[in-house]
Scaffold this active site. Sequence first.
Site, PDB file in Angstrom:
ATOM      1  N   TYR A  51      -7.017  -5.060  -1.629  1.00 20.14           N
ATOM      2  CA  TYR A  51      -5.740  -5.309  -2.299  1.00 20.14           C
ATOM      3  C   TYR A  51      -5.654  -4.581  -3.643  1.00 20.14           C
ATOM      4  O   TYR A  51      -4.627  -3.955  -3.942  1.00 20.14           O
ATOM      5  CB  TYR A  51      -5.541  -6.816  -2.493  1.00 20.14           C
ATOM      6  CG  TYR A  51      -4.113  -7.187  -2.800  1.00 20.14           C
ATOM      7  CD1 TYR A  51      -3.173  -7.340  -1.780  1.00 20.14           C
ATOM      8  CD2 TYR A  51      -3.682  -7.359  -4.114  1.00 20.14           C
ATOM      9  CE1 TYR A  51      -1.857  -7.659  -2.055  1.00 20.14           C
ATOM     10  CE2 TYR A  51      -2.376  -7.675  -4.402  1.00 20.14           C
ATOM     11  CZ  TYR A  51      -1.456  -7.831  -3.368  1.00 20.14           C
ATOM     12  OH  TYR A  51      -0.158  -8.135  -3.651  1.00 20.14           O
ATOM     13  N   LYS A 103       0.787  -1.238   0.000  1.00 20.17           N
ATOM     14  CA  LYS A 103       0.000   0.000   0.000  1.00 20.17           C
ATOM     15  C   LYS A 103       0.825   1.299   0.000  1.00 20.17           C
ATOM     16  O   LYS A 103       0.297   2.360  -0.336  1.00 20.17           O
ATOM     17  CB  LYS A 103      -0.916   0.029   1.242  1.00 20.17           C
ATOM     18  CG  LYS A 103      -2.056  -0.948   1.163  1.00 20.17           C
ATOM     19  CD  LYS A 103      -3.150  -0.462   0.215  1.00 20.17           C
ATOM     20  CE  LYS A 103      -4.090  -1.554  -0.209  1.00 20.17           C
ATOM     21  NZ  LYS A 103      -3.907  -2.078  -1.548  1.00 20.17           N
TER      22      LYS A 103
HETATM   23  C1  LIG Z   1      11.984  -2.294   0.966  1.00 13.23           C
HETATM   24  C2  LIG Z   1      10.680  -1.610   0.684  1.00 13.23           C
HETATM   25  C3  LIG Z   1       9.676  -2.299   0.031  1.00 13.23           C
HETATM   26  C4  LIG Z   1       8.461  -1.681  -0.240  1.00 13.23           C
HETATM   27  N1  LIG Z   1       7.488  -2.378  -0.889  1.00 13.23           N
HETATM   28  C5  LIG Z   1       6.321  -1.769  -1.200  1.00 13.23           C
HETATM   29  C6  LIG Z   1       5.305  -2.443  -1.956  1.00 13.23           C
HETATM   30  O1  LIG Z   1       5.431  -3.611  -2.308  1.00 13.23           O
HETATM   31  N2  LIG Z   1       4.180  -1.769  -2.298  1.00 13.23           N
HETATM   32  C7  LIG Z   1       3.999  -0.449  -1.928  1.00 13.23           C
HETATM   33  O2  LIG Z   1       2.967   0.141  -2.301  1.00 13.23           O
HETATM   34  N3  LIG Z   1       4.938   0.206  -1.203  1.00 13.23           N
HETATM   35  C8  LIG Z   1       6.096  -0.410  -0.837  1.00 13.23           C
HETATM   36  N4  LIG Z   1       7.058   0.263  -0.137  1.00 13.23           N
HETATM   37  C9  LIG Z   1       6.776   1.626   0.282  1.00 13.23           C
HETATM   38  C10 LIG Z   1       7.005   2.622  -0.837  1.00 13.23           C
HETATM   39  O3  LIG Z   1       8.266   2.441  -1.408  1.00 13.23           O
HETATM   40  C11 LIG Z   1       6.866   4.037  -0.263  1.00 13.23           C
HETATM   41  O4  LIG Z   1       5.624   4.126   0.386  1.00 13.23           O
HETATM   42  C12 LIG Z   1       6.970   5.100  -1.357  1.00 13.23           C
HETATM   43  O5  LIG Z   1       8.314   5.235  -1.772  1.00 13.23           O
HETATM   44  C13 LIG Z   1       6.460   6.446  -0.837  1.00 13.23           C
HETATM   45  O6  LIG Z   1       6.705   7.452  -1.796  1.00 13.23           O
HETATM   46  P1  LIG Z   1       7.030   8.925  -1.341  1.00 13.23           P
HETATM   47  O7  LIG Z   1       7.218   9.700  -2.593  1.00 13.23           O
HETATM   48  O8  LIG Z   1       6.044   9.374  -0.352  1.00 13.23           O
HETATM   49  O9  LIG Z   1       8.397   8.819  -0.531  1.00 13.23           O
HETATM   50  P2  LIG Z   1       9.848   8.406  -1.022  1.00 13.23           P
HETATM   51  O10 LIG Z   1       9.768   7.413  -2.114  1.00 13.23           O
HETATM   52  O11 LIG Z   1      10.604   8.053   0.209  1.00 13.23           O
HETATM   53  O12 LIG Z   1      10.430   9.745  -1.650  1.00 13.23           O
HETATM   54  C14 LIG Z   1      10.854  10.830  -0.845  1.00 13.23           C
HETATM   55  C15 LIG Z   1      11.963  11.554  -1.579  1.00 13.23           C
HETATM   56  O13 LIG Z   1      12.331  12.712  -0.837  1.00 13.23           O
HETATM   57  C16 LIG Z   1      13.747  12.830  -0.858  1.00 13.23           C
HETATM   58  N5  LIG Z   1      14.136  13.657   0.292  1.00 13.23           N
HETATM   59  C17 LIG Z   1      14.250  13.301   1.597  1.00 13.23           C
HETATM   60  N6  LIG Z   1      14.623  14.359   2.333  1.00 13.23           N
HETATM   61  C18 LIG Z   1      14.738  15.401   1.491  1.00 13.23           C
HETATM   62  C19 LIG Z   1      15.100  16.772   1.662  1.00 13.23           C
HETATM   63  N7  LIG Z   1      15.395  17.268   2.860  1.00 13.23           N
HETATM   64  N8  LIG Z   1      15.129  17.563   0.582  1.00 13.23           N
HETATM   65  C20 LIG Z   1      14.814  17.088  -0.648  1.00 13.23           C
HETATM   66  N9  LIG Z   1      14.472  15.792  -0.875  1.00 13.23           N
HETATM   67  C21 LIG Z   1      14.432  14.972   0.193  1.00 13.23           C
HETATM   68  C22 LIG Z   1      14.218  11.399  -0.784  1.00 13.23           C
HETATM   69  O14 LIG Z   1      15.553  11.260  -1.260  1.00 13.23           O
HETATM   70  C23 LIG Z   1      13.220  10.705  -1.710  1.00 13.23           C
HETATM   71  O15 LIG Z   1      13.634  10.676  -3.051  1.00 13.23           O
HETATM   72  C24 LIG Z   1       8.269  -0.322   0.157  1.00 13.23           C
HETATM   73  C25 LIG Z   1       9.275   0.376   0.811  1.00 13.23           C
HETATM   74  C26 LIG Z   1      10.490  -0.247   1.094  1.00 13.23           C
HETATM   75  C27 LIG Z   1      11.558   0.525   1.819  1.00 13.23           C
END
Ligand SMILES: Cc1cc2nc3c(=O)[nH]c(=O)nc-3n(C[C@H](O)[C@H](O)[C@H](O)COP(=O)(O)OP(=O)(O)OC[C@H]3O[C@@H](n4cnc5c(N)ncnc54)[C@H](O)[C@@H]3O)c2cc1C
Length: 389
Positions: A384, A296
């Site tokens: 799902y 999720k």
């Molecule tokens: C091992 C693993 C497996 C996963 N498997 C699943 C799955 O099967 N299905 C699913 O739906 N989700 C999964 N997830 C979760 C999913 O990857 C995250 O929920 C998703 O990446 C969230 O996206 P986001 O853009 O909110 O955050 P992120 O992808 O974390 O992006 C945040 C970005 O902000 C940047 N950043 C941080 N601080 C700063 C700053 N101060 N200044 C500028 N940039 C900054 C970071 O470098 C990053 O690029 C998994 C996560 C992990 C770790």
Amino acid sequence: MERTQVAIVGAGPAGLLLGHLLRARGIDTVLLEARSRSYVEQRVRAGVCEHPTVELLRELGLADRLDREGLPHHGISLRFDRADHRIDLTELTGKQITVYGQQEIVKDLIAARLAGGETIEFEVTDVALHDLDTDTPRVTWTDATGAAHDLRCDAIAGCDGFHGISRPAIPAPRFYDHTYPFAWLGVLAETPPSHEELIYARHTNGFALHSMRSPEVTRLYLQVSPDDQLTNWSDARIWDELATRLEVDGDFTLREGTLLEKSITPMRSFVAEPMRHGRLFLAGDAAHIVPPTGAKGMNLAVADVHRLAPALTALLRGQGTEQADTYSDRCLRRVWRAEHFSYFMTTMLHRAPNEDPFADQLQLSQLRYVATSTAAATSLAENYVGLDF
Ligand SMILES: Cc1cc2nc3c(=O)[nH]c(=O)nc-3n(C[C@H](O)[C@H](O)[C@H](O)COP(=O)(O)OP(=O)(O)OC[C@H]3O[C@@H](n4cnc5c(N)ncnc54)[C@H](O)[C@@H]3O)c2cc1C
């Protein structure tokens, strides 16, 4: 001082997609990312796209490669009692999921932003948020050449993930935090998947998940202790344990291959409320995380920005503040549904570290119920594939 309409902090799925959603509405953005382009494009994470996520990417014209290379799946398998119990997602809901790596979505969204003439400031440092209680907040940072920037804008989107700087800028938030007594050891293997669909396996040694990223690359996970180390897990031990936990009566052979990546991720549920303070709006992992068992995390990030883009557009155009004012509450309803579903999947499939025969029997009873009751299977399938936005 530089000027834009919306400053987006973080170029993960939330920040990148928000940029596209705002561009489609004629809103200018500046997108800041702490890491390099190659780092964010290679970061292996989620792989399951919910039905509404795929539909949204298609609507925006961002799904060409996903439609060519993504793997549509119509079911998943729950493996327990040495047998497979298939949940037919499409028969139960009329929908499907698509297996397509998060890093592939990130690559597609970056390429489309750059092709549209917009930029991304990679490798920024010292990012700080100012004047959030005013209508003209500011973001300051240092760019990759060492030059300092001061950007005035109308709103800031904190899309910087769980370890970012945006959430700490919200005064007096309420946190809900739950840690689990286990972690996931995840590997990426250069071998075709051993089964055409995902297998969620419950075994007395612990949980295992068989997933995939492409017809040539398999993604596999093992439940391990949260204080376990990768040095304890040789490739041979990983394959042995996967073979044990995925064993089934009937036709199944685990295909082995070179391990391309190994990592251990702790399991955690976390929600921060509210998701807004003044002109700062949080989206994605910056506000909430779920254990990956329900697939999720990335999909919740997409759902948040799907709500945030029209809310910001109305706010900036003077068309009313109602959407912005209710943004946090509306997002949190979906977030809590996903938190519950992820908790449900996690507790149904993982072995508690201390032997607990009572908990074991409850777990097996729940699995047998889901496997044999259409009502229970439909509930799992509906969550799902993703509830409608
Ligand atoms: C091992 C693993 C497996 C996963 N498997 C699943 C799955 O099967 N299905 C699913 O739906 N989700 C999964 N997830 C979760 C999913 O990857 C995250 O929920 C998703 O990446 C969230 O996206 P986001 O853009 O909110 O955050 P992120 O992808 O974390 O992006 C945040 C970005 O902000 C940047 N950043 C941080 N601080 C700063 C700053 N101060 N200044 C500028 N940039 C900054 C970071 O470098 C990053 O690029 C998994 C996560 C992990 C770790």
